[in-house]
Design an enzyme around this catalytic site. Structure first.
Site, PDB file in Angstrom:
ATOM      1  N   GLY A  12       0.761  -1.128   0.130  1.00  0.00           N
ATOM      2  CA  GLY A  12      -0.187   0.130  -0.302  1.00  0.00           C
ATOM      3  C   GLY A  12       0.994   1.470   0.415  1.00  0.00           C
ATOM      4  N   ASN A  14       1.297   3.754  -2.679  1.00  0.00           N
ATOM      5  CA  ASN A  14       1.109   3.931  -3.824  1.00  0.00           C
ATOM      6  C   ASN A  14      -0.089   4.625  -3.084  1.00  0.00           C
ATOM      7  OD1 ASN A  14       2.519   4.498  -6.248  1.00  0.00           O
ATOM      8  ND2 ASN A  14       2.564   2.246  -5.993  1.00  0.00           N
ATOM      9  N   HIS A 109       0.948   0.875 -13.090  1.00  0.00           N
ATOM     10  CA  HIS A 109       1.966  -0.513 -12.978  1.00  0.00           C
ATOM     11  C   HIS A 109       3.371  -0.043 -13.510  1.00  0.00           C
ATOM     12  CE1 HIS A 109       2.100  -5.112 -14.773  1.00  0.00           C
ATOM     13  NE2 HIS A 109       3.322  -4.011 -15.682  1.00  0.00           N
TER      14      HIS A 109
END
Ligand code: GAR
Length: 196
Positions: A12, A14, A109
């Site tokens: 987590g 991000n 990504h």
């Protein structure tokens, strides 16, 4: 202010970058829900620390993806979620969520797509002895990391790079790029909409 749901499966970092950017007023949004398919994941602690409500579930307890996505959708609607942000959610989005949210789901990504899609993009880049990889933010469709690209940033790969060192530099870029791209997207939407 955009009401967003963040979907995550892991540490987590991000999620944290998004929460922090909101706190620092760099991103005009509210994380109204965290959706997590790994009940023990570190991201849940982060949500608790940040006071963000979360829904966590074991996908294996449902017979089909449509079943758990219906459960998620119910919660998204109840919270008035306008936008879904995938931040390390290691699962394909199915037709149930796409039907309501396609064009309003983005993913981050850790490669320059279309290179190294799917799992372990960083390991794939090292294995291929690539000289460069990076980060992509893109819209989500039914494919594996195939939706239209919104933003990309390159990260050079050094000869001495290990998985850890490369991951660290890629994540640094993610944490700066993702909130900034989201802010740009939400501002564009106010004016007349970006592609859907
Ligand atoms: C991030 O590096 C993200 O780009 C990647 O998972 C990591 C999650 O880290 N996503 C994918 O590989 C999606 N195919 P985090 O949990 O610390 O944010």
């Amino acid at each position: 202010m955009k009401k967003i749901a963040v979907f995550a499966s892991g540490s987590g970092s991000n999620f944290q970058a998004i929460v922090d950017a909101i706190k620092e007023k760099k991103l005009n949004a509210e994380v109204s829900l965290l959706v997590c398919d790994k009940p023990g994941a570190r991201v849940i602690e982060r949500a608790e620390e940040a006071g963000v409500e979360y829904f966590t579930f074991f996908p294996k307890q449902y017979e089909t993806k449509a079943e758990f996505e219906t459960e998620i959708l119910k919660r998204l609607r109840a919270k008035g979620i306008e936008f879904i942000v995938l931040a390390g959610y290691m699962r394909l989005i199915g037709g149930t969520l796409l039907a309501d949210f396609e064009g309003r789901i983005v993913n981050i990504h850790p490669s320059l797509l279309p290179d190294f899609p799917g799992k372990d993009a960083i390991g794939q880049a090292l294995e291929a002895q690539a000289g460069v990889s990076g980060v992509t933010v893109h819209y989500v469709d039914s494919g594996m990391d195939t939706g239209p690209v919104i933003a990309q940033k390159a990260v050079m790969i050094r000869k001495e790079d290990t998985r850890e060192s490369l991951q660290q530099r890629i994540q640094q870029v993610e944490h700066e790029l993702f909130p900034r791209v989201l802010e740009e997207l939400f501002n564009q939407e106010k004016v007349g909409g970006v592609q859907s």
